[in-house]
Design a protein around this motif. Structure first.
Motif, short mmCIF file in Angstrom:
data_model
loop_
_atom_site.label_atom_id
_atom_site.label_comp_id
_atom_site.label_asym_id
_atom_site.label_seq_id
_atom_site.Cartn_x
_atom_site.Cartn_y
_atom_site.Cartn_z
N TYR A 109 0.84 -1.19 0.01
CA TYR A 109 0.21 0.05 -0.02
C TYR A 109 0.81 1.22 -0.06
O TYR A 109 0.48 2.16 -0.57
N LEU A 127 1.91 2.16 -3.66
CA LEU A 127 0.62 2.33 -4.22
C LEU A 127 0.33 3.85 -3.95
O LEU A 127 0.21 4.86 -4.93
N ASP A 128 0.35 4.18 -2.57
CA ASP A 128 0.13 5.57 -2.33
C ASP A 128 1.04 6.57 -2.96
O ASP A 128 0.98 7.66 -3.40
N THR A 187 -0.04 7.04 -6.63
CA THR A 187 -1.15 7.94 -6.73
C THR A 187 -1.14 9.33 -6.17
O THR A 187 -1.79 10.38 -6.81
N TRP A 210 -8.53 10.18 -6.37
CA TRP A 210 -8.17 8.57 -6.44
C TRP A 210 -8.89 7.97 -5.41
O TRP A 210 -9.35 8.63 -4.26
N GLU A 223 -9.91 3.37 -4.74
CA GLU A 223 -8.95 2.29 -4.90
C GLU A 223 -10.18 0.90 -4.98
O GLU A 223 -11.03 0.82 -4.23
N PRO A 280 -6.28 1.19 -8.77
CA PRO A 280 -6.64 2.44 -8.32
C PRO A 280 -7.89 2.86 -9.30
O PRO A 280 -8.20 2.40 -10.52
N ILE A 291 -10.70 4.56 0.01
CA ILE A 291 -9.38 3.83 0.16
C ILE A 291 -9.63 3.14 1.20
O ILE A 291 -9.08 1.81 1.57
N SER A 312 -11.67 -0.23 1.07
CA SER A 312 -11.01 -1.16 0.31
C SER A 312 -10.35 -1.90 1.03
O SER A 312 -9.90 -3.12 0.76
#
Length: 344
Positions: free
Chosen positions: A120, A123-124, A127, A149, A151, A243, A276, A279
């Motif tokens: 994560y 990923l952060d 995005t 964004w 997710e 995303p 987010i 999810s």
């Protein structure tokens, strides 16, 4: 005095003009705006859209009303047509998948590169940083206004045959994948037989055994009770994440007043943060409740070791290299750098 009266008169005229322009602009507002979603509430994806719609209605005092259309029902369920329909005005707004929109925007394939994003934090870093801004510029150029964004989570592998620990275990297995060439290339490289089909077709295929397995976020596994359609083996490999992007049709966007545009954008940002969190719920806690629930329903959960995961990474590197050039080497390099920075 005369000078003051003149200034007062000019100020009042300007205020009246602004009010009139605002009234004219708002008279062009639609009674209802159509938001497309693949999944509706109570999924995190669907809740992302509902939260956005509710916040917009509340903060605009009802000037902008949004109706949700889950199941991409505005385009007969064809997920890959969603962005084109949005650009054409068939759809006003959407919370859309980077996977589904990748055929129209090649840069979105970045997130589907096998084993690009390890966690994560990585990923952060994509995005919420410069890479995310570059992606938004590509979406804007393609014809829609990107705002925020959300997710849909990392996609894990399930099947009805056996525990998957190595690429060899996947050999010859029929795996349902989404309609993206990158997914087909990835599973072909792993020795599987990728089968593209909609989720509506996938469920009976899994139940009958015509298809052996699939890949999707874990919340869907538990929510859809996928253990009841034979998916009793789970491999948590986090091979890619999906995303979601909040977007508005550009004509719709331009029809709103600047103040309302700012309200809609901030509402999207706020809703995205909640989406987010939803999810990731059940997966970021120490005891990972979603995995415990799956195991309680009879699933065998395989958590790959670093060495086991590396075997999958190595097997898919030719696919990664091929698609790096398609996506844009500079963008992929920037993504790799951002992810490396997140691990320090």
């Amino acid at each position: 005095m005369k000078f003051r009266r003149t200034l007062l008169g000019l100020a009042m005229a300007a205020t009246a003009l602004a009010f009139t322009q605002g009234a004219i602009a708002q008279s062009n507002y639609k009674a209802e705006y159509k938001m497309s979603l693949v999944l509706g509430p109570p999924t995190p994806w669907g809740m992302s859209g509902k939260i956005w719609a509710d916040l917009v209605k509340e903060r605009t005092q009802g000037r902008i009303n949004i109706k949700l259309y889950p199941g991409v029902s505005l385009i007969q369920g064809d997920q890959t047509r969603e962005f084109s329909a949005l650009r054409q005005g068939v759809i006003d707004m959407a919370v859309g998948s980077t996977i589904n929109w990748s055929p129209q925007i090649k840069e979105l394939n970045l997130f589907s590169l096998p084993f690009l994003t390890p966690d994560y934090a990585g990923l952060d870093a994509l995005t919420q940083g410069d890479v995310g801004k570059k992606i938004f510029a590509a979406v804007d150029k393609a014809g829609a206004m990107p705002l925020a964004w959300s997710e849909n989570g990392f996609r894990e592998l399930t099947n009805s045959k056996k525990a998957i620990r190595t690429p060899v275990d996947l050999k010859g297995m029929k795996i349902r994948v989404v309609g993206s060439p990158l997914f087909s290339d990835t599973f072909t490289a792993l020795g599987a037989n990728p089968t593209q089909m909609s989720w509506a077709d996938a469920q009976p295929a899994l139940a009958s055994g015509a298809v052996d397995g699939q890949e999707n976020p874990m919340y869907l596994y538990t929510m859809l009770k996928m253990h009841t359609v034979g998916q009793k083996y789970i491999t948590t490999w986090g091979y890619m994440a999906d995303p979601l992007i909040y977007v508005v049709n550009k004509d719709v966007w331009n029809s709103w007043t600047p103040a309302d545009r700012e309200i809609v954008k901030q509402a999207a940002i706020d809703a995205g943060k909640q989406g987010i969190a939803l999810s990731r719920k059940g997966l970021v806690e120490a005891d990972k409740p979603l995995m415990k629930e799956a195991a309680a329903n009879g699933a065998t959960v395989v958590n790959l070791t670093a060495a086991e995961r590396e075997a999958f990474v190595k097997a898919t590197r030719p696919v990664y290299a091929k698609w790096k050039n398609t996506i844009g080497a500079d963008l992929v390099n920037a993504a790799e750098k951002a992810i490396a920075g997140s691990r320090k």
